[in-house]
Design an enzyme around this catalytic site. Structure first.
Site, PDB file in Angstrom:
ATOM      1  N   ASP A  14       0.825  -1.216   0.000  1.00 44.91           N
ATOM      2  CA  ASP A  14       0.000   0.000   0.000  1.00 44.91           C
ATOM      3  C   ASP A  14       0.856   1.261   0.000  1.00 44.91           C
ATOM      4  OD1 ASP A  14      -2.598  -0.680  -0.291  1.00 44.91           O
ATOM      5  OD2 ASP A  14      -3.243  -0.168   1.734  1.00 44.91           O
ATOM      6  N   ASP A  61      -7.965  -6.405  13.503  1.00 44.16           N
ATOM      7  CA  ASP A  61      -7.649  -7.737  14.008  1.00 44.16           C
ATOM      8  C   ASP A  61      -8.567  -8.137  15.157  1.00 44.16           C
ATOM      9  OD1 ASP A  61      -6.611  -5.774  15.619  1.00 44.16           O
ATOM     10  OD2 ASP A  61      -4.533  -6.449  15.494  1.00 44.16           O
TER      11      ASP A  61
END
Length: 704
Positions: free
Chosen positions: A284, A437
């Protein structure tokens, strides 16, 4: 070299002098005469008087030299302490003269994808400043009253002493001070005492939770409880005995040019059939140079025979969650059963998949296998040592106990293997918080999936070495859970899991460990304790200040026994970090601007060269017939990156919130002297010094 003797005292190397070199090079060398037979007599031998006197004289002479050596060593230590203090003062002067504070813009190479509203950013600091100036004013009042001889005990305070003049009061100052005492007795002390008692109850509750976790960890060790691998059958395609399903490995990264080579190299050396393994490098980065370097690294490993692909998103929506979600939408993902995720600074050992994936065999309810982190730079500076204590407790105690007794814990975002079916069943990756997460772990738990934590499987990574990087990381880790709690609470209540699991999620997982812990740490030790010095009618028991924090610090440091010398700095530093954690918790709970701030944690690439050497050796073992990557070429690329990075020079900063709290605590410690409160004084003094050191950015990496 010193002479050696056998068990009966006989000199086995006669005539060898003892030469002692001082540690400090400024001291001269001292030569001593080696001991003779008379100094070590065989048992039963009767020495003459002359021999006895001679031996006694030599022993006295040697004792004198030993004492001299110790004195020289102590003098050398004092000299080094003095030079260290001079260096510290010079550093502080440079830091203050530079005038760079945390209010300035972030470093140019930090990838900040969320910006905080300036009004919100200064609100918390303004509140601290109000408390600071108020405490300074009150300290002035108390010092003046003290020198006037008004030594009043809290329970037996008598206002009649002040009303001694014919006009009804003893001067203007006496009247003002008496009014202040009346206000604090009638209006300030009761609510402050109530808040104190409430925080003490929260403190005790959280301490009991920590004690229970430690007892659970002791029970696991005593019973030697650990997940056991099931023996696998022979794989028909590879011919190897074991369990080798199709595994997808993802490496999300963003502008992390310091560490991309070592992570890609480590993962390409995983010991797994190549036909059953695909590696995705999910880049990214918005820096074209970094993109090109990573793309070239992937191409090099493709030529070495690794099954690896490079993916780059043009539209970087959703941070890490968006990156992982985009990768999971690839058409070929349906051919894979499991996905392993590693952040850019993580370096798994070659047998990582062989030690984690087989746990899924014949266990259809298992959704996640999480490995433990280990740190290559844990001894780099004081900051990394203190982080290692925290994370050792997190993995050894929290994750392991929750795994064994509840089959649930928060996914750590990396060094874990997911069953792809569990990810899809939970709804996939969502970009709604900065803790994707934890989000996916909670949703998978609500759908009935179980987790396993492997304490004996470690994955190497880095700790943030600068306070700026660590503070940004902790802000994200403590604001995200509060965002998630607001979003997940209705789903938890409506879910079909048991009442006990709902209680564990709501009260223990979110409220007690994510909300109450930073709340009472900051409120009790940074606000209430200083206020009780100026409002002594509200009392904070000394055992809350001394005994329980010491016991909790002792329990926290048990998983890292080599860190016991740092137990006091750890206690003080944790209270210091409560400012950042409390601010982050409030931001996440009430959706303030900084709650959506995402900063890529700065990596140093400390392990690059050493690990690259070991990786070359691994490649020669595991990749027969293929050429190892050129280590010199990798070093040249690292040097080029360092030269480019040096153009944007970094600096240490001054943190105004921490400095303001330092002066507040030091002011309160001065006030405690007037009341002769010893325990409170020492705690406030050292805690204030801790805030001062952190505020001047003296605990982490020193740049300039």
């Amino acid at each position: 070299m010193a002479p050696s003797f056998d068990w009966w005292g006989k000199d086995t190397r006669r005539g060898t002098p003892v030469v002692v070199k001082m540690e400090n090079p400024n001291w001269s060398m001292v030569e001593l005469e080696g001991p003779s037979k008379d100094d070590f007599l065989i048992a039963g031998e009767s020495p003459t008087g002359r021999t006895r006197e001679k031996a006694r004289g030599k022993n006295a002479k040697q004792l004198t030299w030993v004492l001299l050596l110790k004195a020289h060593k102590a003098a050398g230590c004092l000299t080094s302490i003095g030079s260290a203090m001079v260096d510290l003062v010079a550093t502080v002067r440079r830091r203050v003269a530079s005038g760079r504070t945390d209010e300035d813009d972030a470093d140019a190479d930090n990838d900040v994808t969320g910006k905080e509203n300036p009004t919100v950013k200064t609100r918390f600091y303004s509140c601290i400043k109000v408390f600071l100036w108020l405490s300074v004013l009150l300290l002035g009042f108390e010092v003046a009253a003290f020198f006037k001889g008004w030594h009043f005990g809290t329970p037996n305070f008598q206002l009649d002493y002040l009303w001694a003049s014919p006009w009804g009061f003893k001067g203007a100052f006496g009247w003002i001070y008496s009014q202040w005492v009346s206000i604090r007795v009638d209006y300030l002390a009761p609510p402050l005492q109530f808040l104190t008692n409430a925080c003490v109850v929260l403190f005790i509750s959280q301490s009991l939770d920590r004690l229970i976790l430690c007892l659970g960890c002791f029970w696991i060790r005593f019973k030697k409880i650990q997940p056991v691998l099931k023996p696998g059958d022979e794989d028909l395609e590879s011919g190897e005995k074991g369990y080798f399903p199709m595994v997808l490995v993802q490496i999300p990264m963003c502008n992390e040019k310091e560490v991309y080579q070592q992570s890609i190299a480590a993962i390409c050396n995983l010991d797994w059939p190549k036909t059953n393994l695909l590696i995705q490098v999910l880049d990214d980065s918005d820096d074209p140079t970094t993109q090109l370097l990573i793309k070239e690294e992937v191409h090099k490993w493709q030529q070495e025979g690794a099954n690896i692909v490079y993916r780059h998103r043009v539209i970087r929506d959703g941070y890490k969650a968006g990156n992982l979600k985009s990768a999971m939408n690839c058409s070929y993902v349906k051919d894979y059963e499991f996905v392993a995720i590693f952040d850019a600074d993580f370096q798994p050992t070659p047998d990582f998949l062989k030690r984690t994936v087989p746990h899924f065999k014949d266990n259809e309810e298992l959704g996640l296998v999480q490995a433990r982190w280990s740190f290559v730079n844990r001894d780099e500076n004081l900051l990394t040592r203190l982080q290692n204590i925290n994370l050792a407790f997190h993995f050894e105690v929290e994750q392991q106990v929750n795994s064994v007794f509840l089959n649930f814990f928060g996914f750590n975002g990396t060094a874990g293997v997911w069953r792809i079916k569990a990810l899809e069943d939970a709804g996939g990756w969502l970009e709604r918080t900065t803790v994707e997460d934890m989000d996916i772990a909670v949703r998978a738990h609500l759908h009935g999936w179980k987790f396993i934590f492997l304490n004996d499987v470690e994955c190497q990574c880095e700790l943030p070495e600068s306070y700026e990087a660590y503070r940004k990381q902790q802000h994200r880790w403590h604001s995200g859970p509060m965002q998630l709690f607001r979003l997940c609470l209705p789903a938890i209540i409506r879910s079909k899991i048991s009442v006990w699991k709902k209680f564990n999620l709501i009260f223990l997982f979110f409220l007690l460990r994510k909300l109450i812990l930073p709340f009472y740490s900051f409120t009790l030790f940074c606000i209430i304790l200083p206020m009780t010095m100026f409002v002594p009618e509200a009392e904070l028991p000394f055992w809350v200040v001394c005994y329980i924090p010491a016991m909790m610090s002792f329990l926290n440091i048990l998983p890292a026994p080599k860190s016991f010398p740092f137990i006091v700095p750890y206690l003080l530093f944790e209270n210091t970090m409560s400012v950042t954690k409390f601010n982050a918790m409030i931001s996440g709970l009430f959706q303030l601007g900084s709650a959506y701030e995402w900063v890529v944690t700065k990596k140093s690439g400390r392990s690059s060269e050493g690990d690259l050497v070991s990786l070359v050796e691994r490649e020669q073992k595991h990749q027969r017939g293929t050429s190892a990557p050129d280590l010199e070429e990798m070093k040249e690329e690292f040097e080029k990156q360092e030269q480019k990075g040096s153009l944007r020079k970094k600096h240490n900063r001054i943190y105004v919130k921490e400095l303001a709290l330092a002066f507040l605590l030091l002011t309160a410690s001065a006030r405690s002297l007037l009341s002769a409160q010893g325990i409170h004084f020492y705690f406030l003094l050292f805690q204030g010094i801790s805030f001062l050191l952190v505020g001047l950015d003296l605990v982490g990496e020193q740049i300039g």
